[in-house]
Design a protein around this motif. Structure first.
Motif, PDB file in Angstrom:
ATOM      1  N   TYR A 101       1.190  -6.506 -12.214  1.00  0.00           N
ATOM      2  CA  TYR A 101       1.026  -7.951 -11.984  1.00  0.00           C
ATOM      3  C   TYR A 101      -0.269  -8.484 -12.606  1.00  0.00           C
ATOM      4  O   TYR A 101      -0.793  -9.508 -12.185  1.00  0.00           O
ATOM      5  N   GLY A 102      -0.813  -7.725 -13.558  1.00  0.00           N
ATOM      6  CA  GLY A 102      -1.962  -8.225 -14.321  1.00  0.00           C
ATOM      7  C   GLY A 102      -3.314  -7.852 -13.754  1.00  0.00           C
ATOM      8  O   GLY A 102      -4.351  -8.235 -14.305  1.00  0.00           O
ATOM      9  N   ALA A 103      -3.358  -7.107 -12.631  1.00  0.00           N
ATOM     10  CA  ALA A 103      -4.650  -6.674 -12.073  1.00  0.00           C
ATOM     11  C   ALA A 103      -5.191  -5.513 -12.917  1.00  0.00           C
ATOM     12  O   ALA A 103      -4.433  -4.853 -13.624  1.00  0.00           O
ATOM     13  N   PRO A 104      -6.503  -5.247 -12.842  1.00  0.00           N
ATOM     14  CA  PRO A 104      -7.066  -4.151 -13.631  1.00  0.00           C
ATOM     15  C   PRO A 104      -6.690  -2.782 -13.050  1.00  0.00           C
ATOM     16  O   PRO A 104      -6.238  -2.694 -11.911  1.00  0.00           O
ATOM     17  N   ASP A 117       1.515 -10.660  -2.766  1.00  0.00           N
ATOM     18  CA  ASP A 117       0.409 -11.117  -3.622  1.00  0.00           C
ATOM     19  C   ASP A 117      -0.945 -10.841  -2.973  1.00  0.00           C
ATOM     20  O   ASP A 117      -1.924 -10.550  -3.665  1.00  0.00           O
ATOM     21  N   SER A 118      -0.999 -10.910  -1.645  1.00  0.00           N
ATOM     22  CA  SER A 118      -2.287 -10.627  -0.990  1.00  0.00           C
ATOM     23  C   SER A 118      -2.599  -9.119  -1.085  1.00  0.00           C
ATOM     24  O   SER A 118      -3.760  -8.737  -1.251  1.00  0.00           O
ATOM     25  N   LEU A 119      -1.570  -8.273  -1.018  1.00  0.00           N
ATOM     26  CA  LEU A 119      -1.811  -6.825  -1.184  1.00  0.00           C
ATOM     27  C   LEU A 119      -2.249  -6.518  -2.622  1.00  0.00           C
ATOM     28  O   LEU A 119      -3.153  -5.713  -2.851  1.00  0.00           O
ATOM     29  N   ILE A 120      -1.622  -7.197  -3.584  1.00  0.00           N
ATOM     30  CA  ILE A 120      -1.994  -6.998  -4.993  1.00  0.00           C
ATOM     31  C   ILE A 120      -3.447  -7.452  -5.213  1.00  0.00           C
ATOM     32  O   ILE A 120      -4.228  -6.776  -5.886  1.00  0.00           O
ATOM     33  N   ALA A 121      -3.813  -8.583  -4.583  1.00  0.00           N
ATOM     34  CA  ALA A 121      -5.191  -9.081  -4.715  1.00  0.00           C
ATOM     35  C   ALA A 121      -6.178  -8.089  -4.094  1.00  0.00           C
ATOM     36  O   ALA A 121      -7.267  -7.861  -4.633  1.00  0.00           O
ATOM     37  N   LEU A 167      -5.763  -4.849  -3.931  1.00  0.00           N
ATOM     38  CA  LEU A 167      -5.878  -3.709  -4.865  1.00  0.00           C
ATOM     39  C   LEU A 167      -6.748  -4.090  -6.063  1.00  0.00           C
ATOM     40  O   LEU A 167      -7.529  -3.270  -6.556  1.00  0.00           O
ATOM     41  N   ALA A 168      -6.637  -5.334  -6.520  1.00  0.00           N
ATOM     42  CA  ALA A 168      -7.476  -5.789  -7.643  1.00  0.00           C
ATOM     43  C   ALA A 168      -8.948  -5.737  -7.252  1.00  0.00           C
ATOM     44  O   ALA A 168      -9.801  -5.286  -8.025  1.00  0.00           O
ATOM     45  N   GLU A 169      -9.239  -6.176  -6.015  1.00  0.00           N
ATOM     46  CA  GLU A 169     -10.633  -6.153  -5.539  1.00  0.00           C
ATOM     47  C   GLU A 169     -11.141  -4.726  -5.406  1.00  0.00           C
ATOM     48  O   GLU A 169     -12.286  -4.418  -5.762  1.00  0.00           O
ATOM     49  N   LEU A 170     -10.293  -3.848  -4.880  1.00  0.00           N
ATOM     50  CA  LEU A 170     -10.695  -2.446  -4.720  1.00  0.00           C
ATOM     51  C   LEU A 170     -10.939  -1.801  -6.084  1.00  0.00           C
ATOM     52  O   LEU A 170     -11.854  -0.993  -6.248  1.00  0.00           O
ATOM     53  N   THR A 171     -10.129  -2.165  -7.075  1.00  0.00           N
ATOM     54  CA  THR A 171     -10.323  -1.611  -8.420  1.00  0.00           C
ATOM     55  C   THR A 171     -11.655  -2.086  -9.007  1.00  0.00           C
ATOM     56  O   THR A 171     -12.385  -1.299  -9.622  1.00  0.00           O
TER      57      THR A 171
END
Ligand code: MEV
Length: 319
Positions: free
Chosen positions: A32-35, A213-217, A219-223
């Motif tokens: 979904y475009g997260a790093p 989307d909140s779970l994906i966000a 994971l993006a923050e954790l990355t």
């Protein structure tokens, strides 16, 4: 009269290699475009040989036989072969394929991308033509879409990379690490289909976009936090982030009882943190160790907890 034996025309062959990969953090959210952060597993090297032949056959650990009757799990590599043959103007119906791979299949270690990459490189060698990085990537992605459903492109980069990668907005960059990082990878022994895991997340997102989307966000923050921790050499913080990511991936529905058990066993054995790695639903966990001796201890604990195979991998500091 002595029989005259005519020399056989030389067999035309081409070989190509690639290697396994492990995702430290960012699987699924990367779709979904997260790093994401991934690193090459150079010890797990795949070698592919393509040979021009009138009766093409496949030789591989998962199948030996005529190309025409190849089973479903060979669809991604055969897609890579077909696309590469088209690109390099070879006749795919006259090519034997030999895959020699130490990477267990469907374990999140990049088997599909590595085999496809080695095939594309072997096809380039067979044709005698140059292969640019972009061509390689694009050809492999045809096969990865068959294997993953939707593919972020992370695996296709990582299995050809020389260094650990930070993958952001579809672009791979060498990752900065201040200290040496040692991880243990442990196989549950149970396969997990990446296409099923990716499809499951997509279906859940259609059902409850806000939650997913909140779970994906998260994971993006954790990355991002993992990237910072690696840059600062803060291994304890990195471990904490990895364990948190596992819990978010669990909520995303891509873990399994066995993955959870191995994560727990790694943490109990003193790992700084642990999580599933790759598509999930089976496959492997990755655990962060203090050092090599600690990694050996964690690997033994994971084997005792049921892991069918363990690997220790060390990433060198980049500064
Ligand atoms: C699979 O190794 C990684 C996933 O993020 C899928 C992808 O990136 O295409 C699950």
């Amino acid at each position: 009269t002595a029989a005259i034996s005519l020399p056989h025309p030389p067999l035309r062959t081409g070989t190509g290699t690639a290697h396994g990969k492990s995702i430290l953090i960012g699987e699924h959210s990367v779709v979904y475009g997260a790093p994401a952060i991934a690193f090459p597993l150079h010890d797990l090297e795949v070698r592919v040989t393509l040979t021009v032949s009138d009766k093409p056959v496949i030789k591989s650990a998962v199948y030996n036989g005529p190309v025409a009757t190849a089973p479903n799990r060979l669809r991604p590599p055969l897609t890579a072969l077909r696309e590469a043959a088209k690109w390099f103007e070879l006749d795919a119906s006259k090519i034997s394929l030999e895959i020699d791979s130490p990477i267990p299949v469907e374990r999140g270690l990049g088997s599909s991308a590595a085999v496809s990459t080695a095939i594309v490189r072997a096809a380039a060698a067979l044709s005698g033509k140059e292969l640019t990085e972009l061509e390689r990537f694009n050809l492999v992605q045809h096969a990865e879409r068959v294997a993953h459903g939707t593919s972020s492109g992370l695996d296709a980069h990582a299995v050809a990379a020389l260094t650990p990668l930070l993958f952001r907005a579809g672009v791979p960059k060498p990752l900065r690490t201040k200290t040496e990082v040692t991880v243990v990878i442990a196989d549950t022994g149970t396969p997990g289909k990446t296409s099923m895991a990716v499809g499951g997340v997509r279906a859940m997102r259609e059902n409850d976009t806000q939650l997913i989307d909140s779970l994906i966000a998260q994971l993006a923050e954790l990355t991002a936090a993992a990237e910072t921790a690696l840059g600062a050499g803060e291994l304890a913080e990195l471990g904490h982030v990895l364990s948190q990511a596992h819990r978010v991936l669990h909520e995303l529905g891509v873990t399994s009882g066995e993955l959870n058990r191995l994560v727990y066993a790694a943490e109990k054995a003193g790992a700084l943190g642990a999580k599933m790695t790759g598509g999930g639903l089976g496959g492997c966990v990755i655990a962060l160790a203090h050092d090599q001796a600690d990694a050996t201890r964690i690997a033994a604990a994971l084997a005792a907890a049921g892991a069918t195979h363990t690997w220790v991998s060390t990433l060198a500091a980049t500064e």
